[in-house]
Design a protein around this motif. Structure first.
Motif, PDB file in Angstrom:
ATOM      1  N   MET A   1       0.824  -1.197   0.000  1.00 40.96           N
ATOM      2  CA  MET A   1       0.000   0.000   0.000  1.00 40.96           C
ATOM      3  C   MET A   1       0.867   1.260   0.000  1.00 40.96           C
ATOM      4  O   MET A   1       0.563   2.241  -0.684  1.00 40.96           O
ATOM      5  CB  MET A   1      -0.933   0.005   1.212  1.00 40.96           C
ATOM      6  CG  MET A   1      -1.972   1.120   1.182  1.00 40.96           C
ATOM      7  SD  MET A   1      -3.053   1.076  -0.286  1.00 40.96           S
ATOM      8  CE  MET A   1      -4.001  -0.407   0.031  1.00 40.96           C
ATOM      9  N   TYR A   2       1.972   1.236   0.755  1.00 46.84           N
ATOM     10  CA  TYR A   2       2.914   2.359   0.724  1.00 46.84           C
ATOM     11  C   TYR A   2       3.482   2.520  -0.690  1.00 46.84           C
ATOM     12  O   TYR A   2       3.551   3.629  -1.231  1.00 46.84           O
ATOM     13  CB  TYR A   2       4.051   2.133   1.721  1.00 46.84           C
ATOM     14  CG  TYR A   2       5.090   3.226   1.720  1.00 46.84           C
ATOM     15  CD1 TYR A   2       4.940   4.364   2.513  1.00 46.84           C
ATOM     16  CD2 TYR A   2       6.220   3.139   0.908  1.00 46.84           C
ATOM     17  CE1 TYR A   2       5.881   5.371   2.497  1.00 46.84           C
ATOM     18  CE2 TYR A   2       7.170   4.148   0.887  1.00 46.84           C
ATOM     19  CZ  TYR A   2       6.999   5.266   1.690  1.00 46.84           C
ATOM     20  OH  TYR A   2       7.942   6.269   1.656  1.00 46.84           O
ATOM     21  N   ALA A   3       3.885   1.388  -1.272  1.00 43.98           N
ATOM     22  CA  ALA A   3       4.438   1.431  -2.624  1.00 43.98           C
ATOM     23  C   ALA A   3       3.419   1.962  -3.621  1.00 43.98           C
ATOM     24  O   ALA A   3       3.767   2.719  -4.542  1.00 43.98           O
ATOM     25  CB  ALA A   3       4.901   0.034  -3.034  1.00 43.98           C
ATOM     26  N   LEU A   4       2.153   1.602  -3.441  1.00 44.87           N
ATOM     27  CA  LEU A   4       1.106   2.098  -4.331  1.00 44.87           C
ATOM     28  C   LEU A   4       0.984   3.615  -4.206  1.00 44.87           C
ATOM     29  O   LEU A   4       0.783   4.312  -5.209  1.00 44.87           O
ATOM     30  CB  LEU A   4      -0.226   1.430  -3.984  1.00 44.87           C
ATOM     31  CG  LEU A   4      -1.434   1.834  -4.841  1.00 44.87           C
ATOM     32  CD1 LEU A   4      -1.207   1.474  -6.298  1.00 44.87           C
ATOM     33  CD2 LEU A   4      -2.708   1.171  -4.316  1.00 44.87           C
TER      34      LEU A   4
ATOM     35  N   VAL B   1       1.366   6.162  -7.381  1.00 47.13           N
ATOM     36  CA  VAL B   1       0.331   7.131  -7.739  1.00 47.13           C
ATOM     37  C   VAL B   1       0.846   8.561  -7.582  1.00 47.13           C
ATOM     38  O   VAL B   1       0.664   9.418  -8.454  1.00 47.13           O
ATOM     39  CB  VAL B   1      -0.935   6.927  -6.863  1.00 47.13           C
ATOM     40  CG1 VAL B   1      -1.940   8.045  -7.092  1.00 47.13           C
ATOM     41  CG2 VAL B   1      -1.560   5.578  -7.168  1.00 47.13           C
ATOM     42  N   GLY B   2       1.511   8.823  -6.458  1.00 48.98           N
ATOM     43  CA  GLY B   2       1.926  10.187  -6.145  1.00 48.98           C
ATOM     44  C   GLY B   2       3.042  10.710  -7.016  1.00 48.98           C
ATOM     45  O   GLY B   2       3.060  11.892  -7.370  1.00 48.98           O
ATOM     46  N   ALA B   3       4.006   9.851  -7.370  1.00 47.39           N
ATOM     47  CA  ALA B   3       5.176  10.310  -8.117  1.00 47.39           C
ATOM     48  C   ALA B   3       4.795  11.016  -9.421  1.00 47.39           C
ATOM     49  O   ALA B   3       5.140  12.188  -9.625  1.00 47.39           O
ATOM     50  CB  ALA B   3       6.127   9.148  -8.370  1.00 47.39           C
TER      51      ALA B   3
ATOM     52  N   ALA C   1       1.280   8.305   3.267  1.00 51.67           N
ATOM     53  CA  ALA C   1       2.696   8.545   3.540  1.00 51.67           C
ATOM     54  C   ALA C   1       3.551   8.314   2.296  1.00 51.67           C
ATOM     55  O   ALA C   1       4.605   8.949   2.125  1.00 51.67           O
ATOM     56  CB  ALA C   1       3.169   7.639   4.674  1.00 51.67           C
ATOM     57  N   GLY C   2       3.115   7.419   1.410  1.00 53.80           N
ATOM     58  CA  GLY C   2       3.882   7.125   0.216  1.00 53.80           C
ATOM     59  C   GLY C   2       3.736   8.145  -0.904  1.00 53.80           C
ATOM     60  O   GLY C   2       4.588   8.222  -1.794  1.00 53.80           O
ATOM     61  N   LEU C   3       2.682   8.945  -0.859  1.00 51.02           N
ATOM     62  CA  LEU C   3       2.416   9.879  -1.958  1.00 51.02           C
ATOM     63  C   LEU C   3       3.584  10.827  -2.266  1.00 51.02           C
ATOM     64  O   LEU C   3       3.934  11.018  -3.430  1.00 51.02           O
ATOM     65  CB  LEU C   3       1.139  10.684  -1.664  1.00 51.02           C
ATOM     66  CG  LEU C   3      -0.183   9.904  -1.775  1.00 51.02           C
ATOM     67  CD1 LEU C   3      -1.341  10.762  -1.282  1.00 51.02           C
ATOM     68  CD2 LEU C   3      -0.431   9.465  -3.220  1.00 51.02           C
TER      69      LEU C   3
END
Length: 415
Positions: free
Chosen positions: A72-75, A79-81, A130-132
């Motif tokens: 989920m963090y990787a997702l 998406v965010g990158a 947090a990953g975004l």
């Protein structure tokens, strides 16, 4: 008789220098500030893997189910990158770094809060948030470093701008691992939020106005998505790097269940991996400046060898740890070489191309974790994901060679 009243000194904000006028000392300060942020991101990306058994126990989940928290963090990164990069091209790069670090700090604080609620679904959502900013941060940081680099040192400078991520695996991840074991897994993410605040302050004082980095328009950035060489490079990173995560995600179980290492010593295994990453980051930058994109092929070939070897060495604590160190080294060689190649083939879509590299690495994170989980769930044991990872690295080689040869042939034609 008039009495002269004391006058208040007006507060004057110290002007932020422009990049045209920065000294060598300021360049070093910028790299250090960028690396505080990279350090925090490195801790939050990798620490969950070491704490996965504790998180699984806390929520009554299986190891495979708990591993989805990492996916989920990787997702969020994936998406965010590209999304953040495309929509923020007109924002000055210094300001963008500050905004991204604020978002990163809030996202990790949300993980602590979600864990307090006792809801695994809320934790999953917080990890996505947090990953975004992750990919966009490394994208902007790498381009800032490249813009400040002296001639002939671009690869090394780009690599050094992200060495904080490698250092995080040596110091930050083991420290957070111990915190999580002693005070509960949420304390590790509270630690990350504090690092985020420190990064915010460091960036505020160190980074100049990047006046030589032009604003970009969404249409220019989106051109990267239709550039074959960009997409092929992203595919190389996604597939090739996935093999490492197929091993890393389940390293705690592998070393305790297969190698018989006491759980209290796992921090040594994680630190060994981090040492490999630090050394590999420097070697990767050095290779990029000397042999260019062929450094990607060197890293992938050696990855096939060492991931295959891990299937056998993981039965022994010392050999497995040493092998794991080398796997970390090779993965870190790959990253700056992919980053500089994307800069070379992306044209004016530099920011999105750099962000896509981070998206690729985190798709590799999600894909590698999923592959490793599937192999384990299928009953092949904790050693088998390394063979699946070697297969991924081999597939990436089959993409790399024709991609480089095609690019070089077309360059000769245009010249």
């Amino acid at each position: 008789m008039d009495v002269q009243q004391p006058t208040k000194r007006a507060f004057k904000r110290r002007p932020v220098p422009q990049q045209d006028h920065v000294s060598d000392l300021r360049r070093v300060m910028v790299l250090l500030a960028l690396n505080v942020g990279a350090f925090g991101i490195g801790v939050t990306e990798f620490v969950a893997m070491g704490l996965l058994p504790y998180i699984a126990d806390a929520f009554g989940r299986t190891e495979d189910s708990a591993g989805r928290m990492i996916s989920m963090y990787a997702l969020g990164v994936v998406v965010g990158a590209p999304l953040i990069t495309v929509l923020t091209g007109s924002i000055p790069r210094r300001r963008m770094l500050l905004i991204l670090m604020v978002a990163f700090t809030i996202g990790n604080g949300a993980t602590v809060w979600a864990g307090t609620l006792g809801s695994f679904e809320a934790v999953m959502a917080s990890r996505f948030i947090a990953g975004l900013p992750h990919g966009a941060y490394f994208s902007v940081a790498g381009l800032v470093a490249a813009s400040l680099a002296k001639p002939g040192n671009r690869g090394k400078t780009v690599a050094l701008s992200g060495v904080g991520l490698a250092v995080a695996t040596v110091i930050g991840v083991p420290a957070a691992q111990v915190l999580g074991q002693v005070y509960g897994w949420r304390s590790a993410f509270a630690f990350v939020a504090v690092i985020g605040l420190a990064a915010l302050v460091s960036l505020w004082f160190a980074v100049p106005h990047m006046n030589r980095m032009p604003k970009t328009r969404p249409i220019e950035e989106l051109s990267a998505l239709v550039t074959p060489q960009v997409l092929l490079t992203v595919a190389i990173g996604t597939i090739g790097f996935g093999g490492m995560f197929a091993v890393y995600t389940y390293i705690t179980w592998t070393m305790t269940e297969v190698a018989g290492l006491p759980e209290s010593w796992i921090w040594i295994v994680l630190m060994a991996y981090g040492i490999g990453m630090v050394v590999g980051t420097y070697i990767g930058g050095w290779l990029s400046d000397r042999i260019g994109e062929w450094g990607i092929l060197v890293a992938l070939v050696l990855m096939v060898v060492m991931l295959t070897a891990f299937y056998f060495t993981s039965a022994h604590a010392i050999l497995g740890t040493a092998n794991f160190l080398i796997i970390g080294l090779l993965g870190s060689i790959l990253v700056p070489n992919l980053q500089t190649r994307l800069m070379d083939v992306a044209g004016r879509a530099q920011t999105l191309a750099a962000a896509l590299n981070q998206a690729a690495l985190n798709m590799a994170n999600a894909g590698g974790a999923a592959l490793g989980g599937w192999i384990i769930a299928s009953g092949y044991g904790y050693r088998a994901p390394s063979l699946g990872g070697a297969g991924l690295a081999l597939a990436a080689i089959l993409i790399t060679v024709p991609t480089i040869l095609l690019y070089r042939r077309r360059r000769k034609v245009t010249l």
